[in-house]
Design an enzyme around this catalytic site. Structure first.
Site, PDB file in Angstrom:
ATOM      1  N   CYS A  40      15.098  -1.313  20.558  1.00  0.00           N
ATOM      2  CA  CYS A  40      14.754  -2.441  21.439  1.00  0.00           C
ATOM      3  C   CYS A  40      14.689  -3.776  20.703  1.00  0.00           C
ATOM      4  O   CYS A  40      14.462  -4.811  21.329  1.00  0.00           O
ATOM      5  CB  CYS A  40      13.428  -2.168  22.153  1.00  0.00           C
ATOM      6  SG  CYS A  40      11.998  -2.387  21.088  1.00  0.00           S
ATOM      7  N   VAL A  47      -4.025   8.333   4.888  1.00  0.00           N
ATOM      8  CA  VAL A  47      -2.719   7.873   5.360  1.00  0.00           C
ATOM      9  C   VAL A  47      -1.642   8.074   4.286  1.00  0.00           C
ATOM     10  O   VAL A  47      -0.501   7.685   4.469  1.00  0.00           O
ATOM     11  CB  VAL A  47      -2.783   6.397   5.832  1.00  0.00           C
ATOM     12  CG1 VAL A  47      -3.658   6.267   7.065  1.00  0.00           C
ATOM     13  CG2 VAL A  47      -3.291   5.465   4.722  1.00  0.00           C
ATOM     14  N   HIS A  97      -5.733   9.496  11.155  1.00  0.00           N
ATOM     15  CA  HIS A  97      -5.616   8.036  11.083  1.00  0.00           C
ATOM     16  C   HIS A  97      -4.177   7.576  10.849  1.00  0.00           C
ATOM     17  O   HIS A  97      -3.942   6.464  10.389  1.00  0.00           O
ATOM     18  CB  HIS A  97      -6.555   7.485  10.000  1.00  0.00           C
ATOM     19  CG  HIS A  97      -8.000   7.625  10.370  1.00  0.00           C
ATOM     20  ND1 HIS A  97      -9.038   7.534   9.470  1.00  0.00           N
ATOM     21  CD2 HIS A  97      -8.586   7.857  11.576  1.00  0.00           C
ATOM     22  CE1 HIS A  97     -10.194   7.707  10.099  1.00  0.00           C
ATOM     23  NE2 HIS A  97      -9.949   7.912  11.375  1.00  0.00           N
ATOM     24  N   ARG A 124       0.836  -1.215   0.000  1.00  0.00           N
ATOM     25  CA  ARG A 124       0.000   0.000   0.000  1.00  0.00           C
ATOM     26  C   ARG A 124       0.866   1.260   0.000  1.00  0.00           C
ATOM     27  O   ARG A 124       0.555   2.236  -0.660  1.00  0.00           O
ATOM     28  CB  ARG A 124      -0.921   0.012   1.227  1.00  0.00           C
ATOM     29  CG  ARG A 124      -2.105  -0.892   1.075  1.00  0.00           C
ATOM     30  CD  ARG A 124      -3.125  -0.639   2.172  1.00  0.00           C
ATOM     31  NE  ARG A 124      -3.686   0.702   2.118  1.00  0.00           N
ATOM     32  CZ  ARG A 124      -4.344   1.262   3.140  1.00  0.00           C
ATOM     33  NH1 ARG A 124      -4.498   0.618   4.264  1.00  0.00           N
ATOM     34  NH2 ARG A 124      -4.823   2.463   3.013  1.00  0.00           N
ATOM     35  N   ALA A 176     -13.666  16.959  -6.209  1.00  0.00           N
ATOM     36  CA  ALA A 176     -12.851  17.937  -5.471  1.00  0.00           C
ATOM     37  C   ALA A 176     -11.872  18.668  -6.387  1.00  0.00           C
ATOM     38  O   ALA A 176     -11.625  19.858  -6.212  1.00  0.00           O
ATOM     39  CB  ALA A 176     -12.090  17.216  -4.367  1.00  0.00           C
TER      40      ALA A 176
HETATM   41  P1  OAD Z   1     -14.626   6.650   1.913  1.00  0.00           P
HETATM   42  O1  OAD Z   1     -14.058   5.704   0.903  1.00  0.00           O
HETATM   43  O2  OAD Z   1     -15.558   6.125   2.946  1.00  0.00           O
HETATM   44  O3  OAD Z   1     -15.406   7.818   1.178  1.00  0.00           O
HETATM   45  C1  OAD Z   1     -14.858   8.502   0.094  1.00  0.00           C
HETATM   46  C2  OAD Z   1     -15.850   9.557  -0.311  1.00  0.00           C
HETATM   47  O4  OAD Z   1     -15.249  10.333  -1.327  1.00  0.00           O
HETATM   48  C3  OAD Z   1     -17.189   9.027  -0.861  1.00  0.00           C
HETATM   49  O5  OAD Z   1     -18.264   9.669  -0.205  1.00  0.00           O
HETATM   50  C4  OAD Z   1     -17.129   9.418  -2.340  1.00  0.00           C
HETATM   51  O6  OAD Z   1     -18.419   9.785  -2.839  1.00  0.00           O
HETATM   52  C5  OAD Z   1     -16.231  10.615  -2.302  1.00  0.00           C
HETATM   53  N1  OAD Z   1     -15.508  10.884  -3.556  1.00  0.00           N
HETATM   54  C6  OAD Z   1     -15.116  10.010  -4.512  1.00  0.00           C
HETATM   55  N2  OAD Z   1     -14.468  10.645  -5.511  1.00  0.00           N
HETATM   56  C7  OAD Z   1     -14.427  11.960  -5.161  1.00  0.00           C
HETATM   57  C8  OAD Z   1     -13.887  13.138  -5.759  1.00  0.00           C
HETATM   58  N3  OAD Z   1     -13.244  13.085  -6.931  1.00  0.00           N
HETATM   59  N4  OAD Z   1     -14.053  14.318  -5.112  1.00  0.00           N
HETATM   60  C9  OAD Z   1     -14.702  14.390  -3.936  1.00  0.00           C
HETATM   61  N5  OAD Z   1     -15.239  13.311  -3.315  1.00  0.00           N
HETATM   62  C10 OAD Z   1     -15.098  12.114  -3.913  1.00  0.00           C
HETATM   63  O7  OAD Z   1     -13.371   7.389   2.590  1.00  0.00           O
HETATM   64  P2  OAD Z   1     -13.272   8.134   3.974  1.00  0.00           P
HETATM   65  O8  OAD Z   1     -14.511   8.892   4.288  1.00  0.00           O
HETATM   66  O9  OAD Z   1     -11.988   8.867   3.933  1.00  0.00           O
HETATM   67  O10 OAD Z   1     -10.070   4.665   8.299  1.00  0.00           O
HETATM   68  O11 OAD Z   1     -13.141   6.917   4.970  1.00  0.00           O
HETATM   69  C11 OAD Z   1     -12.935   7.191   6.320  1.00  0.00           C
HETATM   70  C12 OAD Z   1     -12.091   6.129   6.962  1.00  0.00           C
HETATM   71  O12 OAD Z   1     -12.644   4.827   6.703  1.00  0.00           O
HETATM   72  C13 OAD Z   1     -10.695   5.997   6.408  1.00  0.00           C
HETATM   73  O13 OAD Z   1      -9.799   6.977   6.923  1.00  0.00           O
HETATM   74  C14 OAD Z   1     -10.308   4.626   6.878  1.00  0.00           C
HETATM   75  C15 OAD Z   1     -11.574   3.851   6.590  1.00  0.00           C
HETATM   76  O14 OAD Z   1     -11.839   2.813   7.474  1.00  0.00           O
HETATM   77  C16 OAD Z   1      -8.950   4.105   8.800  1.00  0.00           C
HETATM   78  O15 OAD Z   1      -8.090   3.637   8.097  1.00  0.00           O
HETATM   79  C17 OAD Z   1      -8.878   4.149  10.293  1.00  0.00           C
END
Ligand code: OAD
Length: 252
Positions: free
Chosen positions: A157, A102, A118, A69, A238
């Protein structure tokens, strides 16, 4: 077409918070988590890879997958959304950037002091003593999907290095979370970019800003219409919405 009221809110804001999720890196070619076809978690059971128990059980499997990754996010470049956020910091009196991502695309776009709620793929630490290695990890070719790889050892360690990300069942870094909540409580405008807003406590950040009286703008092509009159949705990618917003507000 961006509402004139949003443009003037951005122009007059004293403290802007930008809160980002996987969607901000989507246009750089990094799959989001909840992407039905290509989401990383579709191909792997997170319970097998993203927990402290998994690492204890099989450190080489987990380390190998995270190395893959890490390599996977080193190749993509910052996109116009990352660049517009870095640029926005030069136009407003105060900007706090909080990310759930990340990867390091915000840093590579020129943003400073990024709050990583995160953690980061690029900041491993010792599983035993929590110290970070003095030298950054080298880049290496990794086969698609990863491979088993014995984690390097801690030079203090002798413990195994672990990825510097927050795993399921772990707490968020305390300092990062409290800095994020403080900024949310104090800002007058929050831009929530590319997040599904379902993972807590990170998802509290925009709620706190709204409840403290800030204007909240969600930028998400699949976003849902917000329920409060201080919240707005820009249903655009975005990489299009942010440069446009910046251009409308500050020219250039
Ligand atoms: P998600 O994969 O849940 O959501 C991504 C969002 O981005 C979705 O709502 C899409 O509609 C939107 N999206 C896709 N393409 C886009 C673009 N070009 N412009 C704007 N928006 C767009 O990702 P996160 O909300 O970041 O946690 O997920 C939150 C957390 O869930 C992550 O940080 C991770 C995961 O479990 C950990 O690793 C602890």
């Amino acid at each position: 077409m961006i509402l004139a009221s949003l443009i003037s809110a951005l122009r007059s804001a004293r403290h802007v918070v930008v809160f980002t999720g996987a969607g901000v890196s989507a246009e750089s070619g990094i799959p989001t988590f909840r992407d039905a076809l290509t989401g990383l978690w579709e191909r792997f059971d997170p319970g097998e890879l993203a927990t402290p128990e998994a690492f204890r059980r099989d450190p080489a499997l987990v380390w190998g997958w995270y190395e893959w990754r890490r390599m996977r996010v080193l190749q993509p470049q910052p996109n116009p959304a990352h660049l517009a956020i870095a640029d926005l910091a030069r136009h407003v009196p105060q900007l706090t950037l909080i990310t759930q991502n990340v990867d390091d695309l915000h840093e590579r776009a020129g943003s400073e002091d990024v709050i990583h709620l995160h953690g980061s793929l690029h900041r491993p630490r010792c599983f035993a003593c929590a110290r970070e290695p003095a030298e950054p990890l080298p880049a290496a070719d990794e086969p698609e999907g990863g491979r088993r790889l014995e984690p390097p050892r801690c030079s203090h360690c002798g413990g195994r290095l672990r990825p510097g990300v927050v795993w399921f069942g772990e707490s968020l870094p305390v300092a990062a979370l409290s800095a994020a909540f403080k900024a949310a409580d104090e800002c007058d405008l929050l831009l929530s970019v590319g997040t599904s807003g379902v993972v807590y406590p990170a998802a509290e950040v925009p709620h706190r800003a709204r409840d403290a009286g800030a204007t909240v703008v969600h930028i998400n092509p699949q976003g849902e219409a917000p329920g409060s009159n201080r919240e707005h949705l820009l249903a655009l990618p975005a990489g299009k919405a942010l440069p446009e917003l910046l251009h409308e507000a500050f020219g250039g």
